[in-house]
Design a protein around this motif. Structure first.
Motif, PDB file in Angstrom:
ATOM      1  N   LYS A 111      86.146  -9.374  21.913  1.00  9.49           N
ATOM      2  CA  LYS A 111      87.689  -9.053  21.302  1.00  9.49           C
ATOM      3  C   LYS A 111      87.862  -8.001  20.716  1.00  9.49           C
ATOM      4  CE  LYS A 111      89.863 -12.586  20.894  1.00  9.49           C
ATOM      5  NZ  LYS A 111      90.866 -13.254  21.510  1.00  9.49           N
ATOM      6  N   CYS A 117      82.848 -11.136  19.495  1.00  7.82           N
ATOM      7  CA  CYS A 117      82.739 -11.708  20.640  1.00  7.82           C
ATOM      8  C   CYS A 117      83.269 -13.179  20.459  1.00  7.82           C
ATOM      9  CB  CYS A 117      81.442 -11.877  21.323  1.00  7.82           C
ATOM     10  SG  CYS A 117      80.541 -10.448  21.701  1.00  7.82           S
ATOM     11  N   GLU A 118      83.831 -13.804  21.512  1.00  6.00           N
ATOM     12  CA  GLU A 118      84.381 -15.215  21.160  1.00  6.00           C
ATOM     13  C   GLU A 118      83.901 -16.133  22.412  1.00  6.00           C
ATOM     14  OE1 GLU A 118      88.256 -16.128  19.497  1.00  6.00           O
ATOM     15  OE2 GLU A 118      88.774 -16.626  21.752  1.00  6.00           O
ATOM     16  N   ARG A 119      83.770 -17.281  22.115  1.00  2.00           N
ATOM     17  CA  ARG A 119      83.263 -18.206  23.366  1.00  2.00           C
ATOM     18  C   ARG A 119      83.456 -19.659  22.791  1.00  2.00           C
ATOM     19  NH1 ARG A 119      78.642 -21.304  24.971  1.00  2.00           N
ATOM     20  NH2 ARG A 119      78.714 -21.731  27.318  1.00  2.00           N
ATOM     21  N   LYS A 165      86.360 -20.643  21.579  1.00  2.00           N
ATOM     22  CA  LYS A 165      87.042 -20.456  20.107  1.00  2.00           C
ATOM     23  C   LYS A 165      86.141 -20.317  19.131  1.00  2.00           C
ATOM     24  CE  LYS A 165      91.013 -22.895  21.716  1.00  2.00           C
ATOM     25  NZ  LYS A 165      92.197 -23.953  21.549  1.00  2.00           N
ATOM     26  N   GLU A 224      83.899 -17.507  17.007  1.00  2.00           N
ATOM     27  CA  GLU A 224      83.681 -16.109  16.997  1.00  2.00           C
ATOM     28  C   GLU A 224      82.354 -15.707  16.535  1.00  2.00           C
ATOM     29  OE1 GLU A 224      87.329 -13.372  16.063  1.00  2.00           O
ATOM     30  OE2 GLU A 224      86.208 -13.045  14.187  1.00  2.00           O
ATOM     31  N   GLU A 225      81.720 -14.649  17.113  1.00  2.00           N
ATOM     32  CA  GLU A 225      80.403 -14.187  16.607  1.00  2.00           C
ATOM     33  C   GLU A 225      80.563 -12.615  16.403  1.00  2.00           C
ATOM     34  OE1 GLU A 225      77.841 -16.048  15.906  1.00  2.00           O
ATOM     35  OE2 GLU A 225      78.192 -17.983  16.669  1.00  2.00           O
TER      36      GLU A 225
END
Length: 209
Positions: free
Chosen positions: A77, A95-97, A99, A101-102
């Motif tokens: 992101k 990052c997002e997977r 919905k 977020e990491e």
């Protein structure tokens, strides 16, 4: 703390320190530059991402990461340069997977190489830009094409005292080649996976077009 969005101004190299490159980030709403010293491999990877016309025959490490992320629906992101300690910049990849977020810690050069491949924005905190941002001096024969032709004095960043002006193509003799010869050299460089040379050739071709 407020975030400041950055864009990549360019990459340049030192004529006095072998293997030393500087990635220059520019604040979008301002004139300050954030210079970050990076290695040759990272400079090559970032240059490949910037030069859309150069396609490696096999994926580089950052391209492989992008392919891996795409396969598992992971999206980068944004990238945030969040800390500066003893001249070293620290960054996070958001990052997002599914919905979720990491935040992943990363070297700044790697984070930016990935941000380019994901078309993700790059940010830093205003406090970091206030501390490390500088106004670089540029030289350009044609002011109308300053954005593409200006030469960044990298040695002014990497070492105090002597300043060396770096002019694209001059040190490699590319200015003496014709457009056709440059094109052939570019094809050879890509075939040999010499992307550093390919980026320089692409720069020289772009200057003439």
């Amino acid at each position: 703390m407020s975030l400041v969005r950055l864009k990549i101004k360019g990459i340049s190299y030192s004529q006095t320190q072998n293997g030393a490159y500087a990635l220059i980030l520019n604040e979008i709403e301002g004139n300050r530059k954030l210079p970050i010293v990076i290695g040759a491999f990272e400079a090559q990877s970032i240059a490949i991402a910037l030069e859309k016309e150069i396609k490696p025959p096999r994926p580089l490490t950052h391209d492989l990461f992008k392919n891996f992320a795409d396969r598992f629906d992971i999206v980068v992101k944004q990238v945030i340069i969040h800390k500066l300690v003893d001249g070293v910049f620290y960054s996070s990849i958001i990052c997002e997977r599914d919905k979720i977020e990491e935040i992943i810690d990363a070297r700044t050069s790697d984070a930016i190489a990935l941000a380019l491949r994901f078309n993700a924005p790059i940010f830093t905190y205003k406090t970091i830009l206030d501390k490390a941002g500088i106004f670089l001096k540029f030289s350009s024969k044609d002011k109308e094409t300053e954005d593409s032709d200006e030469s960044i004095m990298v040695d002014e960043i990497l070492q105090e005292g002597e300043t060396v002006e770096i002019e694209s193509g001059a040190a490699d003799g590319y200015k003496e080649l014709t457009i056709e010869e440059l094109g052939k050299e570019l094809e050879k460089a890509v075939a040999n996976e010499d992307y550093e040379k390919a980026a320089k050739l692409r720069d020289e071709i772009s200057k003439r077009n």
